[in-house]
Design an enzyme around this catalytic site. Sequence first.
Site, PDB file in Angstrom:
ATOM      1  CG  HIS A 160      -1.775  -1.217   1.327  1.00 56.91           C
ATOM      2  ND1 HIS A 160      -1.310  -2.434   1.765  1.00 56.91           N
ATOM      3  CD2 HIS A 160      -3.087  -1.391   1.031  1.00 56.91           C
ATOM      4  CE1 HIS A 160      -2.299  -3.322   1.733  1.00 56.91           C
ATOM      5  NE2 HIS A 160      -3.389  -2.718   1.292  1.00 56.91           N
ATOM      6  CG  HIS A 170      -5.978   1.476  -0.633  1.00 57.15           C
ATOM      7  ND1 HIS A 170      -6.146   1.975   0.635  1.00 57.15           N
ATOM      8  CD2 HIS A 170      -6.014   0.122  -0.505  1.00 57.15           C
ATOM      9  CE1 HIS A 170      -6.281   0.955   1.483  1.00 57.15           C
ATOM     10  NE2 HIS A 170      -6.211  -0.177   0.807  1.00 57.15           N
ATOM     11  CD  GLU A 228     -20.818  -5.655  24.858  1.00 62.35           C
ATOM     12  OE1 GLU A 228     -20.820  -5.035  23.767  1.00 62.35           O
ATOM     13  OE2 GLU A 228     -21.778  -5.624  25.653  1.00 62.35           O
ATOM     14  CG  HIS A 230     -29.110 -12.747  26.962  1.00 63.50           C
ATOM     15  ND1 HIS A 230     -29.857 -12.219  25.926  1.00 63.50           N
ATOM     16  CD2 HIS A 230     -28.756 -11.709  27.751  1.00 63.50           C
ATOM     17  CE1 HIS A 230     -29.943 -10.905  26.089  1.00 63.50           C
ATOM     18  NE2 HIS A 230     -29.277 -10.564  27.184  1.00 63.50           N
TER      19      HIS A 230
HETATM   20  C1  LIG Z   1     -11.783  -4.452   9.658  1.00 57.47           C
HETATM   21  C2  LIG Z   1     -11.198  -4.290   8.300  1.00 57.47           C
HETATM   22  N1  LIG Z   1     -12.014  -4.290   7.239  1.00 57.47           N
HETATM   23  C3  LIG Z   1     -11.524  -4.193   6.002  1.00 57.47           C
HETATM   24  C4  LIG Z   1     -10.182  -4.105   5.794  1.00 57.47           C
HETATM   25  C5  LIG Z   1      -9.611  -4.041   4.385  1.00 57.47           C
HETATM   26  N2  LIG Z   1      -9.123  -2.678   4.126  1.00 57.47           N
HETATM   27  C6  LIG Z   1      -7.840  -2.359   4.273  1.00 57.47           C
HETATM   28  S1  LIG Z   1      -7.541  -0.739   4.001  1.00 57.47           S
HETATM   29  C7  LIG Z   1      -9.166  -0.454   3.632  1.00 57.47           C
HETATM   30  C8  LIG Z   1      -9.627   0.911   3.248  1.00 57.47           C
HETATM   31  C9  LIG Z   1      -9.203   1.862   4.245  1.00 57.47           C
HETATM   32  O1  LIG Z   1      -9.409   3.168   3.819  1.00 57.47           O
HETATM   33  P1  LIG Z   1      -8.581   4.293   4.527  1.00 57.47           P
HETATM   34  O2  LIG Z   1      -8.484   4.015   5.949  1.00 57.47           O
HETATM   35  O3  LIG Z   1      -9.165   5.577   4.119  1.00 57.47           O
HETATM   36  O4  LIG Z   1      -7.140   4.091   3.932  1.00 57.47           O
HETATM   37  P2  LIG Z   1      -6.518   4.789   2.661  1.00 57.47           P
HETATM   38  O5  LIG Z   1      -7.148   4.163   1.452  1.00 57.47           O
HETATM   39  O6  LIG Z   1      -6.808   6.234   2.756  1.00 57.47           O
HETATM   40  O7  LIG Z   1      -5.077   4.456   2.763  1.00 57.47           O
HETATM   41  C10 LIG Z   1      -9.902  -1.617   3.759  1.00 57.47           C
HETATM   42  C11 LIG Z   1     -11.349  -1.699   3.504  1.00 57.47           C
HETATM   43  C12 LIG Z   1      -9.364  -4.104   6.933  1.00 57.47           C
HETATM   44  N3  LIG Z   1      -8.043  -4.029   6.848  1.00 57.47           N
HETATM   45  N4  LIG Z   1      -9.900  -4.173   8.169  1.00 57.47           N
END
Ligand SMILES: Cc1ncc(C[n+]2csc(CCOP(=O)(O)OP(=O)(O)O)c2C)c(N)n1
Length: 660
Positions: A29, A259, A408, A470
Amino acid sequence: MADEITEQDMANAIRALAMDAVQKANSGHPGMPMGMADVATVLFNRFLKFDPAEPGWADRDRFVLSAGHGSMLLYSLLHLTGYEAVTLDQLRNFRQLGSLTPGHPEYGHTPGVETTTGPLGQGLTTAVGMALGERLLNARFGDLVDHRTYVIAGDGCLMEGISHEAISLAGHLRLGKLIVLWDDNEITIDGGTDLSVSDNQGDRFAAQGWHVQRVDGHDPEAIAVAIELAQASEEPSLIACRTVIGYGAPNKQGTSATHGAPLGDAEIAAARETLGWPYPPFEIPQPIRKLWLKAGRKGARARAAWEKALGEAPAATRTAFEAALSGKLPAAFAEQMAAYKAELAAKAPRVATRKASQMALEVINGAIVETVGGSADLTGSNNTKTSQTLPVTADDFSGRYIYYGVREHGMAAVMNGLALHGGVIPYGGTFLVFTDYARPAIRLSALMGLRVIYVMTHDSIGLGEDGPTHQPVEHLAALRAIPNLAVYRPADAMETAECWEAALQSDSMPSVIALSRQDLTAYRTEVPTENLCARGAYELRAADGDAKVTLIASGSEVELVCEARDRLQQAGIPTRVVSMPSWEAFERQSDAYRRDTLRPDTLRIAVEAATMLGWERYVGDTGVTIGMTAFGASAPYKELYNHFGLTVEAIVEAAKSRLG
Ligand SMILES: Cc1ncc(C[n+]2csc(CCOP(=O)(O)OP(=O)(O)O)c2C)c(N)n1
Ligand SMILES: [Mg+2]
């Protein structure tokens, strides 16, 4: 060149390393590190209190990269500031097996990585726990503990539900030394954030008691002013840093194309041009490297001063501080537990194990001042509070009990942060069924090997009238499936004490202690000479005669199998009982111990008021499992046990029919 070097050049070093490492790995990334390079440079160059020569310095500022996909930002910073282990070769080996530079930052793997991140939102919430840990230790040790917690979070972290819990709790506790730098680039994987979110994040944070600022994330002076103001704030701070994702890549910046994919050779060449960075991949010009190393050395003096202060502190303070940070249990603990267990053996109390847990905690919290308890709004049900644990409030952090509220997931991630911070041993409660709400953070406790203790009460249909919403059914199996997590389900007060002791002694593993709502008979009435629960399973009742049947159960069902054993004995079938509070601990025993305990030469019947998924391994092909095959129901619990066939009769019948 030296005179002209600016933070812009320092930031470009991060950009170059990020795009080159991702390109070489052919995955990763680049966008986030390139976009946040300026913010990170200002933070590390001017503000962060750290010393690469001593990553474990107790009073360092904590830096959490909650947007863990931007790992190359962190690895570049660690390399450039002089963390010895994080060499250029490690950066070249980004994302390769055995490297110190895995796809997402992993705690315990790379020096300088404070917590494992990647599941969005976890880092932010873990950081709340770190900031809380700082306050708790500051209340105990004064100026010896005085540091900040910085977070870089992305749009994704702020969209995740857990961010609500994190922000809300941090605002409520007024954790003023927590500073979140939000990479406000308006991009996520699917495209612009306008596809999916219209929140006014600033208003949201402000509504939860945060100090909020907005800056141009590519203007170092503006960033620096904002961090100074955030430091002065008594509330936790959000700095919304407006950035361009993939900053410097002329054709791709500002789009989700940067990204999570390599930029490609052509775009990287164009970016080098745009950024004015003519150097080959992984080459940092000496003057820029020198400035970065200087940034890395600036904390050495602060650390030396801190070490001097620790050396000059009153002996009692120093000893207590070092003991707390060591994570070791005090010598008196074992003695006090031994005395408590002797008392249990004599009194044989018939109590719910959730009550037995509180009784054990009364001893534990008296002996170990580092424990910090809490519950997600079920204090009176989880029995997590004891006479020693006064509430922690925004005005007074000298307490040892956290009202986590109905959060939680937040509670679990905050406990991870507390454990990572060090100096405290966190435990927290909710109903076992709601481990589902906390599961992503429990998984991270296990992955990181943190001593976090989950006190999970109301562990089966035995909770009765509250009904199937529950009543956990699949939860024990689901938790047992998590590697490096000890799941304990004690059968009586003695076993509960032993499970607590084992959980506290495992300092590199989290534990779940599953506890009953209903009262249970005390079967362990002898003063123990060893912690039998730490064995995972053990023979609780021997057979009279040459054993034909082994009945295996955990927790509340031990009562059932003990009664069934007596009936089978009366019917002339020699039967033994194995209590099995922990699969995980049992799996660590020797082959011989496991064989002698399970006795494969006997008919084995396992009983547990839960889905029996996995129990086959302990009863073998010819064995029997008796448990739940559907969701529970709302009724008094004894009726439910009958309704679902969890009865002494069913066990006796199963044994008789199998033996023919
Ligand atoms: C809980 C979770 N859901 C989905 C992902 C997959 N994922 C990694 S980065 C991302 C997008 C994140 O967007 P942002 O935080 O704005 O990062 P940017 O593209 O700006 O670097 C996703 C959906 C993850 N790592 N964790
Ligand atoms: Mg984004």
